[in-house]
Design an enzyme around this catalytic site. Structure first.
Site, PDB file in Angstrom:
ATOM      1  N   GLY A 176      28.302  17.443  36.485  1.00 46.80           N
ATOM      2  CA  GLY A 176      28.147  16.125  36.704  1.00 46.80           C
ATOM      3  C   GLY A 176      28.529  15.229  35.591  1.00 46.80           C
ATOM      4  O   GLY A 176      28.093  15.148  34.170  1.00 46.80           O
TER       5      GLY A 176
ATOM      6  N   CYS B 212      29.075  23.557  33.088  1.00 44.55           N
ATOM      7  CA  CYS B 212      29.261  21.915  32.590  1.00 44.55           C
ATOM      8  C   CYS B 212      27.975  21.632  32.965  1.00 44.55           C
ATOM      9  O   CYS B 212      26.881  22.323  32.312  1.00 44.55           O
ATOM     10  CB  CYS B 212      30.882  21.292  33.359  1.00 44.55           C
ATOM     11  SG  CYS B 212      31.170  19.972  32.132  1.00 44.55           S
ATOM     12  N   TYR B 213      27.896  20.691  33.379  1.00 46.00           N
ATOM     13  CA  TYR B 213      26.234  19.832  33.316  1.00 46.00           C
ATOM     14  C   TYR B 213      24.889  20.969  34.204  1.00 46.00           C
ATOM     15  O   TYR B 213      24.083  20.939  32.919  1.00 46.00           O
ATOM     16  CB  TYR B 213      26.610  19.086  34.298  1.00 46.00           C
ATOM     17  CG  TYR B 213      24.625  18.104  34.420  1.00 46.00           C
ATOM     18  CD1 TYR B 213      24.402  16.775  33.679  1.00 46.00           C
ATOM     19  CD2 TYR B 213      23.904  18.787  34.842  1.00 46.00           C
ATOM     20  CE1 TYR B 213      23.256  16.328  33.866  1.00 46.00           C
ATOM     21  CE2 TYR B 213      22.802  18.003  35.360  1.00 46.00           C
ATOM     22  CZ  TYR B 213      22.461  16.702  34.707  1.00 46.00           C
ATOM     23  OH  TYR B 213      21.348  16.215  34.267  1.00 46.00           O
TER      24      TYR B 213
ATOM     25  N   HIS C 204      34.946  24.250  33.126  1.00 46.11           N
ATOM     26  CA  HIS C 204      35.550  24.383  34.715  1.00 46.11           C
ATOM     27  C   HIS C 204      36.158  25.433  35.386  1.00 46.11           C
ATOM     28  O   HIS C 204      37.684  25.146  35.334  1.00 46.11           O
ATOM     29  CB  HIS C 204      36.135  23.304  35.111  1.00 46.11           C
ATOM     30  CG  HIS C 204      35.273  21.995  34.978  1.00 46.11           C
ATOM     31  ND1 HIS C 204      34.211  21.174  35.797  1.00 46.11           N
ATOM     32  CD2 HIS C 204      34.550  20.846  33.963  1.00 46.11           C
ATOM     33  CE1 HIS C 204      33.120  20.540  35.463  1.00 46.11           C
ATOM     34  NE2 HIS C 204      33.338  20.154  34.253  1.00 46.11           N
TER      35      HIS C 204
ATOM     36  N   GLU D 298      36.394  26.074  37.648  1.00 43.52           N
ATOM     37  CA  GLU D 298      37.577  26.505  39.501  1.00 43.52           C
ATOM     38  C   GLU D 298      38.313  25.077  39.945  1.00 43.52           C
ATOM     39  O   GLU D 298      38.908  25.124  40.691  1.00 43.52           O
ATOM     40  CB  GLU D 298      36.262  25.707  40.415  1.00 43.52           C
ATOM     41  CG  GLU D 298      35.691  23.841  40.317  1.00 43.52           C
ATOM     42  CD  GLU D 298      34.832  23.508  39.148  1.00 43.52           C
ATOM     43  OE1 GLU D 298      34.153  22.628  38.373  1.00 43.52           O
ATOM     44  OE2 GLU D 298      34.788  24.734  38.070  1.00 43.52           O
TER      45      GLU D 298
ATOM     46  N   ASP E  94      41.026  17.882  63.541  1.00 40.02           N
ATOM     47  CA  ASP E  94      39.966  17.737  64.244  1.00 40.02           C
ATOM     48  C   ASP E  94      39.103  17.660  65.439  1.00 40.02           C
ATOM     49  O   ASP E  94      39.082  18.656  65.717  1.00 40.02           O
ATOM     50  CB  ASP E  94      39.200  17.448  62.746  1.00 40.02           C
ATOM     51  CG  ASP E  94      39.542  16.915  61.299  1.00 40.02           C
ATOM     52  OD1 ASP E  94      41.173  17.476  61.598  1.00 40.02           O
ATOM     53  OD2 ASP E  94      39.698  15.955  60.882  1.00 40.02           O
TER      54      ASP E  94
ATOM     55  N   SER F 215      41.287  18.438  67.934  1.00 40.00           N
ATOM     56  CA  SER F 215      42.171  19.202  69.150  1.00 40.00           C
ATOM     57  C   SER F 215      41.090  20.814  69.030  1.00 40.00           C
ATOM     58  O   SER F 215      40.955  20.832  69.414  1.00 40.00           O
ATOM     59  CB  SER F 215      43.238  18.955  68.799  1.00 40.00           C
ATOM     60  OG  SER F 215      43.859  18.349  68.686  1.00 40.00           O
TER      61      SER F 215
ATOM     62  N   LYS G 178      39.464  20.498  55.723  1.00 43.01           N
ATOM     63  CA  LYS G 178      41.102  21.008  56.795  1.00 43.01           C
ATOM     64  C   LYS G 178      41.492  21.825  56.729  1.00 43.01           C
ATOM     65  O   LYS G 178      42.178  22.293  58.009  1.00 43.01           O
ATOM     66  CB  LYS G 178      41.418  19.920  56.088  1.00 43.01           C
ATOM     67  CG  LYS G 178      42.828  19.449  56.806  1.00 43.01           C
ATOM     68  CD  LYS G 178      42.382  19.188  57.937  1.00 43.01           C
ATOM     69  CE  LYS G 178      42.509  17.015  58.124  1.00 43.01           C
ATOM     70  NZ  LYS G 178      42.671  16.248  59.851  1.00 43.01           N
TER      71      LYS G 178
END
Length: 528
Positions: A63, A90-91, A176, A178, A235, A237, A384
């Site tokens: 953050g 991190c934070y 980080h 990720e 989405d 569909s 997505k």
């Protein structure tokens, strides 16, 4: 934020408490790549709601704040006493240190970007990793002294890079893991999720489809009916196919022509939905209604509102026709299907409170209250790329699943200035050429979006020795993972040459083509 709708008691879930990091969604995506379900919740979520998800572990995100700021996002410190495995990032490391009795101070040397980390204990989250890591840092504060029971497990030249308390099952890193810039970051996250949390790697498309279909069947019941606002995109569909798999013909899809669709899209979508997906589709051509609302409108936000409001009115009209038909047969529709995705859910919540909400999300939002429809949002737990994987397992056509994102207001926000039938027709032709040539070059799936924009600028040209004075068309093509950031795509010169030549030669009303080389940020993907 509502809790995810499709969790089952047997799901292995990792909860991510969001402290406002720009990378929080990325943490969730990384964990799902291990076939483990993850859910992002605001850090302010009551602990009882967090524990109600029966998580296998909890991650505290990064953050932008300092733990000492009055405006710093607040989580219940009791989360650190649950006995569940916890990973601070991190934070998150600073939050752990601060609330358990250590000391966090502003760093004498802030660390942003690449950094070298020396690991002193190759165990727990660092199991199987090298002792020297190249990581991505983004912090100003750092831990100066640790809370009781914690020890340092990694350092940089300037700061403590990782801490651990095995007895309390709490680990934390200052960098980080990720992001792609942190080499071996995925292995670190996998160590936490699979090794330390013991999460089962069984969250697969097959599992999702089976549990979602059963949930929809239970929601709607044996006689309930539903309607779905269909756009023809990925989405809506996939959402429609999932619901149809559960309730069959008791789902009616409404496809509205708003007058600013792409060339031949109204006919193509109907054909695909009926013949390939076997959906029950009601098509409403309301193009004249929409274009009438856009007369004289040039402001982008007013365009969006005009189209959104008229869509609600048209959808309401069509839905009432279906309601009346159902009532005459003794049935009544009670459900509305929406293709809401997880980024929409996350962005509609705030880690700081109502004043900092990123955006309010709606697909068919604002429907009249007297409709009294209950929502079915079968994709609200998915990103997505996950929706596309679900669609492939449902054996849906690639033409639908690989369709690039298309704005709700359609070509209206790609026509700068007033939207008129003539200008719509011009852009439809130019856009069709752009997409056709990018597909022909094998680039359609490699770019996030590619399209044409009609500018309210006329320039002088020469065609066949005659002077012309016609519109300028801009081509936009970007590369992105999720649309939040994007780089302009370096399309081959030959592709650009062909697109430009064809548009100028084949589309009456355009005599100049330019290419947009603006990234997001500072620009946006759409021009309006």
């Amino acid at each position: 934020m509502d809790t995810p709708a499709n969790l089952t008691p047997t799901s292995s879930t990792i909860v991510i408490l969001d402290f406002g990091s720009q990378y929080t969604q990325l943490i969730a995506r990384r964990i799902r790549e291990f076939n483990v379900f993850s859910v992002v919740l605001p850090c302010t979520t009551p602990l009882t709601e967090v524990l109600a998800l029966n998580p296998k572990g909890i991650i505290l995100s990064g953050g932008p704040s300092s733990v000492y700021d009055d405006s710093a996002p607040k989580a219940d410190p009791a989360v650190l006493a649950t006995g569940l495995p916890i990973l601070g990032i991190c934070y998150g490391l600073q939050f752990i240190t601060h609330h358990l009795g250590g000391k966090v101070v502003p760093g004498s040397a802030r660390e942003y970007g690449h950094a070298a980390v020396t690991v002193t204990e190759l165990d727990n989250v660092f199991h199987g990793l090298p002792s020297e890591l190249s990581v991505w840092m983004s912090h100003g504060d750092h831990a100066e002294s640790l809370a009781p029971g914690f020890r340092v497990t990694a350092t940089t030249a300037n700061a403590i890079a990782a801490i651990a308390n095995d007895a309390s099952k709490i680990w934390a890193v200052q960098f980080h893991p990720e992001v792609a810039h942190t080499k071996d970051g995925m292995r670190l996250l996998q160590n936490f999720v699979v090794k330390l949390c013991g999460a089962s790697q069984d969250w697969t498309p097959e599992h999702f489809i089976a549990t979602t279909v059963e949930k929809i069947k239970a929601q709607v019941g044996p006689t309930g009916h539903a309607i779905c606002g269909l756009s023809g995109g990925v989405d809506s569909s996939v959402a429609a196919v999932l619901v149809a798999k559960a309730i069959g013909d008791r789902l009616t899809c409404i496809f509205v022509n708003n007058g600013v669709l792409r060339k031949d899209e109204f006919e193509k979508v109907q054909k695909t939905m009926r013949e390939d997906l076997h959906l029950n589709v009601v098509a409403a051509d309301a193009s004249e209604r929409f274009l009438a609302k856009l007369v004289g409108v040039t402001d982008p936000e007013q365009k969006r509102k005009a189209i959104g409001n008229e869509f609600i009115a048209v959808f309401d009209d069509e839905a009432k026709k279906i309601f009346d038909a159902e009532k005459s047969s003794g049935e009544e529709i009670a459900w509305l299907v929406q293709g809401t995705l997880y980024p929409d859910v996350i962005e509609s919540a705030s880690v700081h409170g109502p004043s900092h909400v990123i955006k309010s999300h709606h697909n068919v939002g604002g429907l009249p209250a007297d409709m009294k429809l209950k929502l079915i949002e079968p994709l609200r737990d998915l990103f997505k790329d996950e929706v596309r994987r679900i669609g492939r397992d449902l054996q849906m056509p690639e033409e639908i699943l690989e369709r690039q994102p298309f704005p709700g207001p359609g070509l209206a926000v790609r026509i700068l200035g007033e939207v008129t039938p003539d200008r719509v027709a011009i852009l439809q032709e130019a856009d069709a050429i752009c997409v056709e040539e990018i597909k022909r070059a094998g680039l359609y799936r490699k770019v996030w979006q590619s399209f044409a924009v009609l500018l309210p600028i006329k320039t002088v040209g020469v065609m066949g020795d005659q002077r012309t004075y016609a519109y300028t068309c801009a081509i936009r093509a970007v590369e992105s993972e999720d649309g939040m950031t994007a780089d302009w795509a370096a399309l081959p010169y030959e592709v650009l040459r062909t697109i430009s030549s064809r548009i100028v030669s084949e589309v009456r009303g355009i005599n100049r083509v330019v290419y947009d080389i603006t990234s997001k940020p500072p620009g946006t993907i759409e021009w309006e």
